[in-house]
Design an enzyme around this catalytic site. Structure first.
Site, short mmCIF file in Angstrom:
data_model
loop_
_atom_site.label_atom_id
_atom_site.label_comp_id
_atom_site.label_asym_id
_atom_site.label_seq_id
_atom_site.Cartn_x
_atom_site.Cartn_y
_atom_site.Cartn_z
N ASN A 192 -0.37 10.08 -3.45
CA ASN A 192 -0.69 11.15 -2.50
C ASN A 192 0.11 12.44 -2.69
O ASN A 192 -0.48 13.51 -2.83
CB ASN A 192 -0.59 10.62 -1.06
CG ASN A 192 -1.67 9.59 -0.77
OD1 ASN A 192 -2.15 8.91 -1.67
ND2 ASN A 192 -2.08 9.47 0.48
N LYS B 289 0.83 -1.21 0.00
CA LYS B 289 0.00 0.00 0.00
C LYS B 289 0.86 1.26 0.00
O LYS B 289 0.51 2.26 -0.62
CB LYS B 289 -0.94 -0.02 1.22
CG LYS B 289 -1.81 1.22 1.40
CD LYS B 289 -2.99 1.26 0.46
CE LYS B 289 -3.68 2.61 0.33
NZ LYS B 289 -4.36 3.14 1.46
O1 KPL Z 1 -5.23 5.81 0.34
C1 KPL Z 1 -5.63 6.69 -0.39
C2 KPL Z 1 -5.51 8.08 0.14
O2 KPL Z 1 -6.05 9.02 -0.42
O3 KPL Z 1 -4.83 8.22 1.16
C3 KPL Z 1 -6.09 6.36 -1.79
C4 KPL Z 1 -6.39 4.86 -1.88
C5 KPL Z 1 -4.99 6.74 -2.75
C6 KPL Z 1 -7.39 6.99 -2.17
O4 KPL Z 1 -7.31 8.34 -2.42
#
Ligand code: KPL
Length: 308
Positions: free
Chosen positions: A194, A186
């Site tokens: 982000n 992730k």
């Molecule tokens: O985890 C996310 C976030 O914005 O922090 C995603 C999955 C990229 C969704 O915007």
């Protein structure tokens, strides 16, 4: 099942709302966004998706009073708020409650484990996209897989019941025995999406629709992958890039959590995402110049001017 959501912002409210709709007894707790909680108390929570709005009646509070009754406590605060949130709730936390964190990044687990035994701790990741569009209003802007595992010990029937509830709530969820790998898979996605969306002030879709940004995102993801491989990730470069692009497509309309923070003038999770890659890279002697650059730019607030 009684569920307590600590940090009912965008994602916490989305999860809490969907679980309440599926029949769980949910309480949304947020001591800092009082207006959000007041609106939910008086008018319910609105989950908006594809132009329609779903109204959900769910308990909401600014004080952690009923926490001890929870079967499951979801920690949805930002990574850097974990220590403070845990200190606030610790006196009321029931040692028999399961504690679930789907937070972005790595490194905040130690703050949770100061108060929660590894055997009651569930850690996971989610590719769901949610944006807080106003008090009491969450936009469900992207659907994605949620994966979680038990920090210590095997899966139990109680965990099976939590998984079944999440699935009933329309939250596609898988169990995994390899939490570290999940977290680092992730991280690759968050590293690429982000900070770039935050710097460019654009929804996630820009990562695939803008050819130049797509190239940069791919390079950032591959750099993070070198570090993630030391944490059990076995993806190839093209698989890692494909995952980033798939999440960016599925959450194309979503405002990434980092951009939501930047727009509100709040601290971001950069130190737990790209910053974590840089720190691990140094330890492992793997160069991470792109992740370092993004960490520095976000930390220095080098994004476009945003209205407060
Ligand atoms: O985890 C996310 C976030 O914005 O922090 C995603 C999955 C990229 C969704 O915007």
């Amino acid at each position: 099942m009684r569920i307590y959501i600590v940090g009912a912002g965008a994602l916490g409210s989305l999860f809490g709302g969907l679980l309440a709709r599926a029949g769980a007894h949910v309480c949304l707790y947020n001591p800092s966004n009082v207006e959000h909680i007041r609106v939910i108390q008086s008018a319910g929570l609105a989950i908006e998706r594809d132009g329609s709005s779903l109204k959900i009646t769910v308990e909401a509070t600014t004080t952690p009073d009923a926490l001890a009754e929870a079967d499951l406590v979801g920690i949805f605060v930002k990574a850097h708020q974990t220590a403070r949130a845990m200190e606030q709730i610790a006196p009321k936390l029931n040692p028999r409650s399961w504690v679930l964190s789907l937070q972005n990044g790595v490194g905040m687990e130690s703050e949770i484990l100061r108060f929660v035994s590894g055997e009651r701790f569930l850690r996971g990741v989610t590719a769901q996209g949610a944006t807080l569009v106003g008090p009491g209003r969450v936009r469900w802007a992207g659907v994605g897989l949620t994966r979680l595992g038990r920090w210590e010990g095997p899966i139990t029937s109680e965990i099976e019941a939590i998984l079944a509830l999440l699935r009933r709530a329309e939250i596609e969820t898988e169990y995994s025995g390899e939490i570290e790998r999940l977290l680092w898979e992730k991280i690759i996605i968050n590293c690429a999406i982000n900070p770039l969306t935050a710097l460019c002030d654009q929804p996630n879709g820009v990562i695939v629709h803008d050819a130049e940004l797509r190239e940069v995102a791919g390079a950032v993801a591959c750099e993070a992958l070198r570090v993630a491989r030391a944490h059990g990730v076995t993806l190839t470069d093209s698989e890692a890039v494909e995952r980033v692009e798939t999440v960016a497509c599925r959450t194309a309309q979503n405002i990434s959590s980092m951009l939501q923070d930047v727009r509100r003038g709040r601290p971001t999770e950069i130190d737990y995402i790209n910053g974590a890659v840089v720190r691990e890279g140094r330890r492992l002697q793997i160069p991470t110049p792109l992740n370092l650059l993004l960490t520095r730019l976000i930390a220095a607030g080098r994004m476009l001017e945003h209205p407060a």
